[in-house]
Design an enzyme around this catalytic site. Structure first.
Site, short mmCIF file in Angstrom:
data_model
loop_
_atom_site.label_atom_id
_atom_site.label_comp_id
_atom_site.label_asym_id
_atom_site.label_seq_id
_atom_site.Cartn_x
_atom_site.Cartn_y
_atom_site.Cartn_z
N ASP A 8 -5.56 27.20 -29.59
CA ASP A 8 -6.37 26.35 -28.70
C ASP A 8 -5.62 25.02 -28.48
O ASP A 8 -6.09 23.98 -28.89
CB ASP A 8 -7.76 26.10 -29.27
N HIS A 238 -1.25 21.08 -39.86
CA HIS A 238 -2.22 22.15 -40.07
C HIS A 238 -1.73 23.50 -39.53
O HIS A 238 -1.51 24.45 -40.27
CB HIS A 238 -3.56 21.79 -39.43
#
Length: 303
Positions: A8, A238
């Site tokens: 995303d 991340h």
């Protein structure tokens, strides 16, 4: 290693995709997109733009616009900016999406590369749950599922209990963990130990003027958020850490446990060990400095 990233984009997604493009051991077969940091149409546009900028020829298959059972989504504009790339708002439309949606694309690619395909999911798990629903053989056809998500042994980041990717579709995550393929969970337990600071971005931009400079520029918005909210002088790698776990699992300390996701109530999105669930490998510790160095060395090789 044959890889599809379910993504995303998203600033940290852009970093992870850049790493995948630079890593010689990764054969990036495509990107599937999902709502999360942005609306899904923005995710797809950003993914196609990134691949074009990286000179990677790979398809982008658009996936879920909303969480299971939902009809709306509020993107993380405060974290990633209004278009997903910080202060960069004029992002061109490059190319078109694949004719298959994300779930169908994942199913077909898993069949075509049975036993070889690794799927790295760095957004909400809606597309993964949809692929598992679409084809009961999907979980057996893929080699491994690597997920950036969860906070099994530490506090969350979107709430005290939950990490953002799991929180945004807790039902999909719980569905995946209830009958998982061979799965590695790369959560906040390790990604917050891979701090990438302003000086790291500047050094990267000096070595890679185009891609490194692009990542430095879009990261400023992201770094400001981390500083304002957590007082941190950098951001966790991340999504990049999850991609690195696909090929460098020796950099991680893992524990096997089943995982249950809270799907209702004030602790929605919480990821808790559950011995009654099928075991997955949960990353508990990481060579954070090694991950930062590997990320820099690989991405610095790009133009």
């Amino acid at each position: 290693m044959k890889l599809i990233i379910d993504t995303d984009p998203g600033i940290d997604d852009a970093m992870a995709i850049s790493y995948a493009a630079a890593a010689s051991e990764i054969d990036l077969l495509g990107l599937t997109t999902v709502f999360g940091n942005t609306h899904v149409h923005q995710s797809s546009r950003n993914a196609r733009y990134l691949l074009h900028r990286l000179a990677v020829e790979a398809p982008v298959a658009e996936g879920a616009p909303f969480a299971l059972g939902r009809t709306d989504h509020a993107p993380s504009e405060r974290v990633h900016g209004p278009e997903g790339f910080g202060d960069l708002t004029d992002i061109p439309e490059v190319g078109t999406n694949h004719s298959l949606d994300a779930a169908a694309f994942l199913v077909e690619m898993a069949k075509a590369h049975r036993g070889e395909l690794v799927v790295c999911a760095v957004g909400p798990l809606t597309n993964i749950a949809a692929a598992m629903r679409l084809d009961p053989e999907f979980s057996r056809n893929i080699k491994r599922l690597v997920i950036m998500g969860g906070a099994v042994f530490c506090p969350g980041n979107i709430t005290e209990h939950a990490e953002a990717n799991i929180y945004h579709d807790a039902a999909a995550a719980d569905e995946v963990f209830s009958s998982p393929p061979d799965t590695v969970l790369v959560g906040l337990d390790v990604t917050l130990k891979t701090l990438y600071e302003t000086a790291d971005f500047e050094a990267l931009a000096r070595r890679s003027a185009d891609i490194g400079g692009f990542l430095r520029d879009i990261s400023r918005f992201y770094l400001n958020f981390y500083k304002e909210i957590g007082g941190l002088e950098g951001c966790g790698l991340h999504d990049s850490t999850a991609v690195i776990a696909c090929t460098h699992d020796g950099m991680f300390d893992m524990v096997e446990t089943g995982v249950k996701v809270t799907t209702i109530g004030s602790e929605i999105g919480a990821t808790r060990p559950d011995p009654s669930r099928p075991p997955i490998r949960v990353c508990r510790d990481v060579d954070g400095a090694g991950v930062v160095q590997l990320f820099t060395e690989r991405v610095a090789s790009l133009p």
